[in-house]
Structures are given as C-alpha cells and as structure tokens.
Enzyme design. Structure first.
Site, PDB file in Angstrom:
ATOM      1  N   HIS A  18      41.950  -5.584 -29.079  1.00  0.00           N
ATOM      2  CA  HIS A  18      41.935  -6.833 -28.575  1.00  0.00           C
ATOM      3  C   HIS A  18      42.426  -7.956 -29.577  1.00  0.00           C
ATOM      4  CE1 HIS A  18      37.649  -5.250 -26.638  1.00  0.00           C
ATOM      5  NE2 HIS A  18      38.774  -5.664 -25.626  1.00  0.00           N
ATOM      6  N   LYS A  42      25.359  -7.437 -16.380  1.00  0.00           N
ATOM      7  CA  LYS A  42      25.372  -6.277 -17.491  1.00  0.00           C
ATOM      8  C   LYS A  42      24.483  -6.543 -18.816  1.00  0.00           C
ATOM      9  CE  LYS A  42      30.353  -5.110 -17.617  1.00  0.00           C
ATOM     10  NZ  LYS A  42      31.607  -5.220 -18.298  1.00  0.00           N
ATOM     11  N   ARG A  91      46.031   0.063 -21.816  1.00  0.00           N
ATOM     12  CA  ARG A  91      45.898   1.250 -22.758  1.00  0.00           C
ATOM     13  C   ARG A  91      46.437   2.526 -22.044  1.00  0.00           C
ATOM     14  NH1 ARG A  91      39.942   0.011 -24.258  1.00  0.00           N
ATOM     15  NH2 ARG A  91      40.253  -0.365 -21.845  1.00  0.00           N
ATOM     16  N   SER A 129      35.636  -0.818 -26.499  1.00  0.00           N
ATOM     17  CA  SER A 129      34.364  -1.249 -26.755  1.00  0.00           C
ATOM     18  C   SER A 129      33.220  -0.340 -26.457  1.00  0.00           C
ATOM     19  CB  SER A 129      34.156  -2.677 -26.251  1.00  0.00           C
ATOM     20  OG  SER A 129      35.124  -3.520 -26.735  1.00  0.00           O
TER      21      SER A 129
END
Ligand code: ADP
Length: 152
Positions: A18, A42, A91, A129
């Site tokens: 990041h 979440k 990615r 993450s």
C-alpha cells in the site's frame, strides 16, 4: 484545478505494498487522500482511529497525503473531499476482475469520477493485509511486510 485522488481501503493493516502505491501515485496527483472505509459488517484488527494515526505516522514526511475515515459510498466521500479520482492497486488478474466491477459501477453512479489502477511492484504482489493478519494470528513475524510505524 488540482488533481485529488482518494485511495480507499481497509488498510488493516497498511502494508509496504500500500505504501508503495501511495508514494508512486504522488507522481500523478497533487493530493492523495487515504480513505479508511469503515464497514460495520467487518471486524477489524485495529479500530479505524488507530489505523488512521499509524498511517499518518508513516506519511508524516509527505504533506500531500492526508488520512481520513469515511462511511458509506466511496463516490460520495470523493465528492465530499473534491476528489476526481479513485486510486486502487492491482496485484493479480483476480484483483482486476473484482476491481473492474466496482470501478464500472462507480462510473455508472458518478460520471465525473474515474478509477485509476496502479500495478503492484512484482516484489510486493504477494503481500495482502488478510494474509498478514493470518500469519500474525498464528504467531508469525510480519514486520518485513509492514512500513515502520505500523504495528500489530
Ligand atoms: P479493501 O478492503 O478495499 O480490499 P485493502 O486495504 O485490502 O482494501 O486494499 C486497498 C487497495 O490496495 C486495493 O486496491 C488493493 O488492491 C491494494 N493493495 C493491497 N495490497 C497491495 C499490494 N501488495 N500491492 C499493491 N496494491 C495493493
């Protein structure tokens, strides 16, 4: 008119992947707002306020990066802060497929906001993450994936 981008995410935690995207984006934008999305469905490792202050420490040397917490739609947050761009990192092709849908929905909702993708550096494309959290939960050392100033 200055070019303002929002880099939205959970950043739970912010990784060196990041950080790299954010610093490289400063070549493209005058100002970058790291938007910590707060999703009540979440559960996070760190509270949003805690993530905010750690991320501010990482970018203490960079006046053109601000860190804010937001709720609700990213496009509404962009309008609120006057951003014309949403920045996302890519990615893998799986990231691309996921991001494509969101970016096109956002475009349908807000014609004046564009999503800009930056490819991850190859050496950071394995860093996520969620995997960092998992390694940490199982007592592994994750320090090499985190910028100085981010602790778990
Ligand atoms: P979200 O919860 O929205 O997926 P994340 O905090 O996981 O948010 O990621 C925010 C953004 O950073 C996403 O665009 C994601 O693809 C990108 N990103 C995450 N890890 C990396 C990495 N290692 N290299 C480049 N971009 C990354």
């Amino acid at each position: 008119m200055s070019r303002i981008a929002v880099f939205p995410g959970s950043f739970d935690p912010l990784t060196i992947g990041h950080e790299d995207i954010a610093r490289r984006a400063l070549e493209l934008f005058d100002e970058l707002i790291i938007g910590i999305g707060s999703n009540s469905d979440k559960s996070y490792l760190h509270a949003a306020e805690e993530r905010k202050s750690m991320i501010e420490n990482v970018f203490a040397d960079e006046k053109r990066i601000r860190v804010l917490i937001y709720n609700g739609l990213t496009i509404n947050f962009c309008k609120h802060v006057g951003a014309q761009y949403i920045l996302r990192g890519l990615r893998t092709s799986a990231d691309f497929e996921f991001e494509r849908g969101i970016a096109q929905m956002n475009k349908a909702l807000a014609e004046d906001i564009d999503t800009i993708f930056m490819m991850s550096r190859p050496m950071y494309s394995h860093i996520a993450s969620s995997i960092v959290r998992d390694i940490h939960k199982n007592k592994g050392d994750v320090s090499k994936f985190l910028p100085k100033g981010i602790t778990l």
